[in-house]
Design a protein around this motif. Structure first.
Motif, short mmCIF file in Angstrom:
data_model
loop_
_atom_site.label_atom_id
_atom_site.label_comp_id
_atom_site.label_asym_id
_atom_site.label_seq_id
_atom_site.Cartn_x
_atom_site.Cartn_y
_atom_site.Cartn_z
N PHE A 72 -32.58 -49.04 3.46
CA PHE A 72 -31.19 -49.07 3.01
C PHE A 72 -30.55 -47.68 3.15
O PHE A 72 -29.40 -47.56 3.56
CB PHE A 72 -31.11 -49.55 1.56
N ALA A 73 -31.30 -46.65 2.80
CA ALA A 73 -30.78 -45.29 2.93
C ALA A 73 -30.45 -44.97 4.38
O ALA A 73 -29.49 -44.27 4.67
CB ALA A 73 -31.79 -44.29 2.37
N ASP A 74 -31.26 -45.50 5.28
CA ASP A 74 -31.04 -45.27 6.70
C ASP A 74 -29.71 -45.84 7.17
O ASP A 74 -29.12 -45.37 8.14
CB ASP A 74 -32.19 -45.91 7.49
N LEU A 75 -29.23 -46.86 6.48
CA LEU A 75 -27.94 -47.46 6.81
C LEU A 75 -26.78 -46.78 6.10
O LEU A 75 -25.62 -47.15 6.30
CB LEU A 75 -27.93 -48.95 6.44
N GLU B 85 -29.88 -36.48 2.62
CA GLU B 85 -29.34 -36.62 3.97
C GLU B 85 -27.96 -37.27 3.93
O GLU B 85 -27.06 -36.89 4.68
CB GLU B 85 -30.29 -37.44 4.84
N LEU B 86 -27.78 -38.27 3.08
CA LEU B 86 -26.48 -38.94 2.99
C LEU B 86 -25.41 -37.96 2.50
O LEU B 86 -24.33 -37.86 3.10
CB LEU B 86 -26.57 -40.14 2.04
N LEU B 87 -25.70 -37.23 1.44
CA LEU B 87 -24.71 -36.31 0.90
C LEU B 87 -24.41 -35.17 1.86
O LEU B 87 -23.28 -34.68 1.94
CB LEU B 87 -25.18 -35.77 -0.45
N GLY C 103 -24.34 -35.47 4.98
CA GLY C 103 -23.55 -36.01 6.09
C GLY C 103 -22.13 -36.39 5.71
O GLY C 103 -21.22 -36.27 6.52
N VAL C 104 -21.92 -36.87 4.48
CA VAL C 104 -20.59 -37.37 4.11
C VAL C 104 -19.88 -36.45 3.12
O VAL C 104 -18.67 -36.58 2.92
CB VAL C 104 -20.66 -38.80 3.53
N GLY C 105 -20.60 -35.56 2.48
CA GLY C 105 -19.97 -34.65 1.53
C GLY C 105 -20.57 -34.75 0.15
O GLY C 105 -20.90 -35.84 -0.33
N ALA C 106 -20.71 -33.64 -0.50
CA ALA C 106 -21.37 -33.58 -1.80
C ALA C 106 -20.52 -34.26 -2.87
O ALA C 106 -19.30 -34.36 -2.78
CB ALA C 106 -21.63 -32.13 -2.18
#
Length: 644
Positions: A402-405, A417-419, A421-424
């Motif tokens: 799910f995190a990979d998506l 990795e998500l934060l 990529g999209v912002g803290a």
């Protein structure tokens, strides 16, 4: 409508699962390209969302118009992508069969995880094993199907339901109460993944907004519209508008509307129907809606346009938009190249030159919680299997998928990795709004039609001779006219609408290829539909000259307080020798961010030149809808009208 399956990979995760994991990611990339997801009109139409006995809800007409198309889409997805996990394999003889229905944006991943579960050797009570099968259906349609005995879906009746948001379980409760039957979804349910709503902006703009310190929904999406980017010290960036999904068709659009109301009352819970009637609240919501560039039936398509423009080195997709309100997961999908154009054989497109960043309003945001719902159709053995499947899906290995998506985990935790990529997140984390009572959501949608930004629309209807061709027992023109009538019924009485007909010079129209049938003015549905029914069909298709003239006509009558759009319905391609210059037309309708007039096209029947219509629409930052299969024209009109 949550977004499409995402694509990016995480190196550490790939090491856990090796080649199998990579093949799964490749399959999901293909789904990301096909465009099925709960932020799509054919996914999150909410005609099924509520049925209060005191009145017919505003959004019910949407269901009647798109049901057939939804079933076709779900069936096609099932044939192409359903993983009948375990059939003929090591678990074909399991005594317990568990049918799972998932919202479409995560169905491909869930089908892969079902394969993994079926091959895992897990057992439930008394050593029995369970075989899990996943089928896809958008959350709104699934809500309606569950309320009507799961009829007309063509899919197996589920024992487990995985919608995008618990908003849908609340709406199903309303439907059950209205029908006087036992509630199918009376409880609160655990999540298997989460994705908060964010304001997505191109990085330079998002970084500038973040530098201002904590700002609220109204400060970002409302007050900024008065002075545009000059308010933030960048007048050269022009005005500030944003894109938003229609809440009648999209989970993201609905969540964005709820978040706006919560920001208006300065609370994060206990939104009431009295709040919705407060003049100060309605003024706040109206001010934000006034800055909408146009409503979308599919935010993924807006992101694809943005990705194409980025690849060309242009200013970016719907370039009168400064922001879009959508799921965080879609920001990840865009930044990883999942929505970028790709060459033959490529697993994914190029990452954009200018990524998006997620801006978090200070009041808080709404979370799409992807609940795991065990339905009353489950027997004891299936309930045990469902409990084991839930445990499996919330284990680290599956949560990594799910995190990979681009999703957060089942406890709302975001990966580093998500934060990155999209912002803290803001210091101290996100504040989440509590889901309102379902009756409040129903009332909110009923009132939204009066608060949304109004439209200034010129309809150009093809009356060339080819519209006399048969479609079953009717002509193309009769089918198109009926669809137009249904679509017009969804417009607001405060919209302004005009009607042109076009073909080429004919005996009926000797002075030119197009004619004004109803002057642009206050919407009079009866007058327009009556005029359409009396039109004469003859001549060729003067497409280019009509689009150019209609666009110029609306630019000259541009209303900055409205969404300004030309709607073109045609069954053919340009057949007018006096104006055959497509390049000039594309330049003429190019979007002016200061006076944006967008062109929306419906390509009707198999002779339509959809590719050219798509180019025309994109040049103006509009959209083309494919109804070359005439059975889909009603659905196309619903999608189109959702833009206004």
């Amino acid at each position: 409508r949550a977004g499409r399956p995402a694509v990016g990979t995480r190196t550490g995760v790939d090491r856990w699962h090796g080649p199998t994991r990579r093949r799964g990611a490749d399959r999901r990339r293909q789904v990301a390209r096909t465009g099925y997801g709960d932020d799509h009109p054919s996914s999150e139409e909410s005609g099924s969302m509520a049925a209060a006995p005191r009145r017919q809800p505003q959004w019910l007409p949407y269901t009647a118009a798109v049901t057939a198309g939804l079933v076709v889409i779900a069936g096609a997805f099932l044939v192409v992508r359903e993983r009948d996990a375990g059939t003929g394999g090591p678990r074909a003889d399991c005594a317990v069969h568990l049918e799972v229905n998932s919202s479409t944006e995560k169905a491909e991943l869930l089908a892969e995880l079902a394969e993994r579960y079926n091959d895992s050797g897990r057992t439930i009570t008394d050593g029995e094993c369970a075989r899990v099968r996943v089928t896809p259906l958008n959350s709104g349609k699934a809500t309606e199907a569950l309320a009507t005995g799961w009829r007309d879906t063509g899919l197996p009746q589920p024992q487990v339901w995985l919608p995008t948001s618990s908003l849908w379980t609340g709406q199903l409760r309303l439907l059950d109460r209205a029908a006087g039957r036992a509630e199918q979804t009376p409880d609160t349910y655990p999540s298997i993944a989460n994705s908060p709503l964010v304001i997505a902006m191109p990085k330079p703009k998002g970084d500038l907004v973040r530098e201002q310190g904590p700002l609220g929904w109204g400060q970002i999406l409302g007050l900024s519209g008065r002075q545009g980017w000059a308010q933030f010290g960048r007048p050269e960036w022009g005005r500030f508008t944003f894109g938003k999904d229609n809440p009648n068709l999209s989970t993201s659009g609905l969540a964005a509307t709820i978040a706006t109301y919560y920001a208006a009352v300065s609370r994060s819970s206990d939104l009431t129907r009295a709040d919705l009637a407060d003049p100060a609240v309605t003024q706040f919501v109206r001010r934000i809606e006034a800055n909408v560039s146009h409503y979308s039936d599919d935010s993924v398509e807006l992101l694809r346009d943005l990705a194409e423009a980025d690849l060309r080195g242009g200013p970016g997709g719907p370039d009168d938009m400064s922001a879009m309100v959508l799921q965080e997961e879609l920001v990840h999908l865009y930044n990883e190249g999942g929505l970028s154009p790709r060459e033959e054989g490529q697993a994914q497109g190029r990452r954009p030159t200018v990524p998006l960043v997620a801006v978090h309003p200070k009041e808080g945001t709404f979370n799409l919680d992807h609940p795991f719902v065990v339905l009353p159709t489950a027997d004891d053995s299936q309930r045990a299997a469902a409990e084991d499947l839930l445990a499996f899906l919330t284990e680290d290995a599956q949560q990594a998928d799910f995190a990979d998506l681009g999703f957060r985990d089942h406890e709302r935790r975001a990966s580093a990795e998500l934060l990155a990529g999209v912002g803290a997140e803001p210091e101290g984390g996100l504040t989440y709004f509590a889901p309102p009572d379902p009756t409040v959501v129903e009332e909110m949608l009923h009132g939204w039609s009066t608060l949304r930004k109004k439209a200034n629309v010129l309809i150009a209807l093809d009356t060339s001779g080819s519209m006399e061709a048969s479609v079953g027992d009717r002509t193309r023109f009769q089918v198109a006219s009926a669809a137009a009538g249904k679509g017009l019924a969804l417009l607001n009485s405060e919209d302004r609408v005009g009607l042109w007909s076009f073909s080429s010079e004919t005996r009926e129209r000797p002075k030119g290829p197009y004619r004004e049938e109803v002057q642009l003015g206050d919407f009079d549905q009866k007058r327009i539909t009556t005029r359409i029914s009396g039109l004469h069909v003859e001549g060729g298709t003067a497409l280019y000259t009509t689009v150019r003239a209609a666009h110029r006509h609306l630019v000259e009558r541009y209303d900055p307080q409205r969404i300004n759009a030309v709607v073109v319905l045609t069954d053919g391609k340009n057949e007018y020798g006096k104006d055959n210059d497509l390049a000039r037309l594309l330049a003429d309708v190019q979007l002016d961010p200061q006076r944006p007039v967008k062109v929306f096209c419906i390509a009707f029947d198999r002779d339509s030149d959809f590719e050219t219509l798509d180019r025309i629409a994109k040049a103006s930052s509009g959209k083309a809808f494919d109804a070359t299969d005439p059975t889909k024209i009603d659905e196309a009109f619903v999608k189109l009208v959702s833009s206004f």
